[in-house]
Design an enzyme around this catalytic site. Structure first.
Site, PDB file in Angstrom:
ATOM      1  N   GLY A  40       0.763  -1.236   0.000  1.00 36.32           N
ATOM      2  CA  GLY A  40       0.000   0.000   0.000  1.00 36.32           C
ATOM      3  C   GLY A  40       0.791   1.282   0.000  1.00 36.32           C
ATOM      4  O   GLY A  40       0.361   2.277  -0.563  1.00 36.32           O
ATOM      5  N   ASP A  94       0.255   3.515   3.806  1.00 33.38           N
ATOM      6  CA  ASP A  94      -0.819   4.251   3.146  1.00 33.38           C
ATOM      7  C   ASP A  94      -1.860   4.735   4.142  1.00 33.38           C
ATOM      8  O   ASP A  94      -2.326   5.861   4.082  1.00 33.38           O
ATOM      9  CB  ASP A  94      -1.468   3.418   2.039  1.00 33.38           C
ATOM     10  CG  ASP A  94      -1.948   2.046   2.500  1.00 33.38           C
ATOM     11  OD1 ASP A  94      -1.685   1.648   3.653  1.00 33.38           O
ATOM     12  OD2 ASP A  94      -2.582   1.353   1.694  1.00 33.38           O
ATOM     13  N   ASP A  97      -5.578   2.202  10.012  1.00 37.43           N
ATOM     14  CA  ASP A  97      -7.003   1.955  10.192  1.00 37.43           C
ATOM     15  C   ASP A  97      -7.248   1.602  11.658  1.00 37.43           C
ATOM     16  O   ASP A  97      -7.518   2.472  12.474  1.00 37.43           O
ATOM     17  CB  ASP A  97      -7.446   0.850   9.240  1.00 37.43           C
ATOM     18  CG  ASP A  97      -8.951   0.738   9.123  1.00 37.43           C
ATOM     19  OD1 ASP A  97      -9.668   1.348   9.937  1.00 37.43           O
ATOM     20  OD2 ASP A  97      -9.420   0.033   8.232  1.00 37.43           O
ATOM     21  N   ASP A 152      -5.714  -0.424  -2.204  1.00 37.18           N
ATOM     22  CA  ASP A 152      -6.424  -1.273  -3.150  1.00 37.18           C
ATOM     23  C   ASP A 152      -7.859  -1.546  -2.739  1.00 37.18           C
ATOM     24  O   ASP A 152      -8.246  -1.400  -1.585  1.00 37.18           O
ATOM     25  CB  ASP A 152      -5.688  -2.597  -3.358  1.00 37.18           C
ATOM     26  CG  ASP A 152      -5.651  -3.469  -2.113  1.00 37.18           C
ATOM     27  OD1 ASP A 152      -5.720  -2.945  -0.989  1.00 37.18           O
ATOM     28  OD2 ASP A 152      -5.541  -4.689  -2.272  1.00 37.18           O
TER      29      ASP A 152
END
Length: 170
Positions: A40, A94, A97, A152
């Protein structure tokens, strides 16, 4: 899909983020390693290190922590090849979360002797595990799924989009 940030605004924010790192590190004369988390981080990582104005080492790790959008046990598929003992490490991804993957990696790098590990991400979602990171965008935990700029879709596509998009209905 809805554009979250334009390509130009993304680059401007990355340049500003790199300036923060340059100001923090430039005069310290300590060894610095930038570690990209594959897959990522590849676009963000590449753009970020272009703005760094002092000598750095570069390495990559790869961990598997998701199956589609479902989190599972974290495992290395590629560990560091660079010796990070006594060095400042910027861990580039990236998105943060849940924060579990980043915490796993920070702990792992500290066990390997890193002097300091600083997370750097394109998107920081609010979470209970990692409260501080250098980032260009912040979102609440319940925000939608993002794709593009290295991130992605469930089927592994969309990483090559030059900006960040929000998926509809996710």
């Amino acid at each position: 899909m809805k554009e979250v940030i334009s390509e130009q605004d993304l680059q401007n924010r990355i340049s500003k983020l790199a300036s923060i790192i340059n100001n923090d590190e430039f005069n310290l004369k300590r060894p610095v390693v930038f570690v990209g988390i594959l897959n990522g981080a590849f676009m963000f990582f590449s753009d970020l290190v272009k703005y760094i104005k002092f000598p750095i080492e570069i390495d990559f790790v790869r961990v598997k922590s998701y199956d589609g959008q479902n989190r599972k046990e974290i495992k290395f598929t590629k560990d560091l090849e660079t010796d990070i003992n006594g060095k400042n490490v910027y861990l580039v991804d990236d998105i943060i979360d849940s924060g579990h993957t980043m915490k796993f990696l920070i702990d792992h790098f500290k066990e390997k002797g890193a002097r300091n590990v600083t997370p750097v991400v394109a998107i920081l979602k609010e979470n209970l595990v990692i409260s501080e990171a250098l980032c260009i965008l912040k979102y609440p935990q319940n925000s939608p799924w993002f794709v593009g700029y290295g991130m992605d879709n469930e089927d592994g596509t969309c990483r090559n989009i030059e900006t960040i998009l929000e998926l509809d209905g996710k």
